[in-house]
Design an enzyme around this catalytic site. Structure first.
Site, PDB file in Angstrom:
ATOM      1  N   HIS A 171      27.205 -17.447  11.708  1.00 40.10           N
ATOM      2  CA  HIS A 171      28.660 -17.280  11.536  1.00 40.10           C
ATOM      3  C   HIS A 171      29.387 -18.608  11.319  1.00 40.10           C
ATOM      4  CE1 HIS A 171      28.608 -13.016  12.384  1.00 40.10           C
ATOM      5  NE2 HIS A 171      28.049 -13.199  13.571  1.00 40.10           N
ATOM      6  N   ASP A 295      20.060  -7.651  16.795  1.00 40.36           N
ATOM      7  CA  ASP A 295      21.154  -6.829  17.326  1.00 40.36           C
ATOM      8  C   ASP A 295      21.312  -5.541  16.521  1.00 40.36           C
ATOM      9  OD1 ASP A 295      21.990  -8.513  15.263  1.00 40.36           O
ATOM     10  OD2 ASP A 295      23.680  -9.363  16.378  1.00 40.36           O
TER      11      ASP A 295
HETATM   12  C1  SP5 Z   1      25.248 -14.229  16.132  1.00 44.49           C
HETATM   13  C2  SP5 Z   1      25.988 -12.972  16.485  1.00 44.49           C
HETATM   14  O1  SP5 Z   1      25.363 -11.912  16.554  1.00 44.49           O
HETATM   15  N1  SP5 Z   1      27.288 -13.061  16.777  1.00 44.49           N
HETATM   16  C3  SP5 Z   1      28.038 -11.921  17.096  1.00 44.49           C
HETATM   17  C4  SP5 Z   1      29.430 -12.222  17.510  1.00 44.49           C
HETATM   18  C5  SP5 Z   1      30.157 -10.976  17.895  1.00 44.49           C
HETATM   19  N2  SP5 Z   1      31.406 -11.263  18.506  1.00 44.49           N
HETATM   20  C6  SP5 Z   1      32.243 -10.137  18.808  1.00 44.49           C
HETATM   21  C7  SP5 Z   1      31.618  -9.373  19.916  1.00 44.49           C
HETATM   22  C8  SP5 Z   1      32.492  -8.291  20.471  1.00 44.49           C
HETATM   23  C9  SP5 Z   1      31.877  -7.862  21.765  1.00 44.49           C
HETATM   24  N3  SP5 Z   1      32.313  -6.579  22.118  1.00 44.49           N
HETATM   25  C10 SP5 Z   1      31.854  -6.083  23.353  1.00 44.49           C
HETATM   26  C11 SP5 Z   1      32.063  -4.637  23.374  1.00 44.49           C
HETATM   27  C12 SP5 Z   1      31.402  -4.010  24.546  1.00 44.49           C
HETATM   28  N4  SP5 Z   1      31.634  -2.600  24.524  1.00 44.49           N
HETATM   29 ZN    ZN Z   2      24.847 -10.504  15.191  1.00 39.18          ZN
END
Ligand code: SP5
Ligand code: ZN
Length: 358
Positions: A171, A295
């Site tokens: 990112h 992921d």
């Molecule tokens: C490298 C990578 O996979 N970065 C991902 C960044 C995502 N950031 C936003 C994450 C939002 C987290 N939400 C939590 C929701 C739980 N229900």
């Molecule tokens: Zn990711």
């Protein structure tokens, strides 16, 4: 397969990230690294590189500066000390941005650079979910060192290498951090491979769009960027990753986004992988970088695809059929108990498919 480890990763430990008005525990935790390392050690296909093969910090800085701007790197290097000096007590808090200069629209300008650190942090970040900590710079540079060594190994004739590092990188753009990323390891690897190979492809299989990597190479035809990810209409990073982003100027036609609906399982996902693999072959890639996020796993706590642990073996075998010297960089994957097995499945099946092909 040669594995290059970032032994500085533990210096980056985020406490909390902002999510919809709440500070929540970080998903990008040090144990991710250990689960992957344990899984790789329990199988026999990995050769762990010695620390002596890593470039020194000066050389690392030089390579990273081919991807990121000098201003951004200077910001990142001094960010923690600037944060601590901003306000008493900051040493016990992570730095998270809270104000941003919106692009071009409302007349906001950074032409006169702000002196205030909170204002500068917003200039170089695109979200408030990426805590910058006391060791973020060192951990990110350690990741770059491992990445450079891994890319050099492949440039020098190794069939494949894996960069076991965190924080992740895909990112991070030329002059910004975000999405848990600070230094774009995949872009650093591709830049080094380009010194040896005329045509390099990057095939990003993390759940999230590889916005930073796309941006690094958007106007270039010698590095073909491809990303399979959740449709940004619904998923992070939202503002980039659509199918109509095909590259700019010389780079037109050399960026391919394959967004998929939330809920996609391997059947849908693998169709995008076929499209991506055909594109890599038609491009005539001589080397490949795979930003490897797991992921996409059905059990991931922040994502929404439904890949199973066994699917990762199929992915590795398919990538091997591209017959490209390949550098894998570790990106996302937050179901920590499953991350090791999922990563090892991709890498081991890739490795076995390549040795059986001779
Ligand atoms: C490298 C990578 O996979 N970065 C991902 C960044 C995502 N950031 C936003 C994450 C939002 C987290 N939400 C939590 C929701 C739980 N229900
Ligand atoms: Zn990711």
């Amino acid at each position: 397969m040669q594995v290059f480890i970032n032994d500085q990763h533990h210096l980056h430990v985020g406490r909390q990230e902002m999510f919809r008005g709440r500070l929540v525990d970080c998903h990008e935790v040090p144990s991710r690294f250990h689960f992957v390392l344990d899984s790789l050690r329990s199988r026999s296909f990995c050769e762990f590189a010695k620390a002596e093969t890593l470039p020194n910090l000066d050389e690392t800085r030089g390579q990273v500066a081919r991807v990121h701007s000098a201003q951004y790197l200077a910001f990142l290097e001094h960010a923690w000390s600037d944060w601590v000096h901003l306000q008493a007590g900051n040493e016990d808090l992570d730095a998270l941005p809270s104000v941003w200069p919106l692009p071009n629209r409302f007349g906001f300008s950074t032409e006169i650079p702000p002196a205030n650190f909170a204002a500068r942090l917003g200039m170089y970040s695109f979200d408030s979910g990426t805590p910058l900590t006391s060791g973020s710079w060192s951990a990110a540079m350690g990741g770059a060192q491992a990445t450079i060594a891994a890319a050099r190994a492949v440039s020098n004739g190794s069939r494949s290498s894996f960069v076991l590092t965190r924080p992740p990188g895909h990112h991070a753009g030329p002059d910004y951090m975000g999405g848990y990323c600070f230094v774009n390891n995949a872009a650093v690897a591709a830049t080094i491979l380009r010194d040896r190979f005329a045509r390099v492809a990057i095939l990003d299989i993390d759940f999230h769009h590889g916005n930073g990597t796309q941006t690094c190479f958007y106007d270039r035809s010698d590095v073909f960027t491809i990303s399979i990810h959740a449709d940004p209409v619904h998923s992070y990073p939202f503002y980039l990753g659509h199918a109509n982003e095909r590259g700019h100027a010389n780079g037109l036609g050399f960026n391919l986004n394959l967004p998929l609906p939330i809920g996609s399982d391997y059947q849908g996902w693998s169709q995008a992988l076929e499209t991506a693999c055909t594109a890599v072959t038609e491009f005539g890639a001589q080397a490949l970088v795979v930003p490897l996020g797991v992921d996409t796993f059905e059990g991931d706590p922040i994502s929404g695809f439904r890949l199973k642990t066994s699917d990762y073996k199929t992915i590795g075998a398919r990538l091997a059929q591209l017959h490209c010297p390949t550098v894998f960089t570790f990106e996302g994957g937050y179901a920590v108990q499953a991350v090791g097995e999922n990563v090892a499945n991709v890498l081991e099946s890739f490795h076995h498919a390549t040795i059986h092909a001779g």
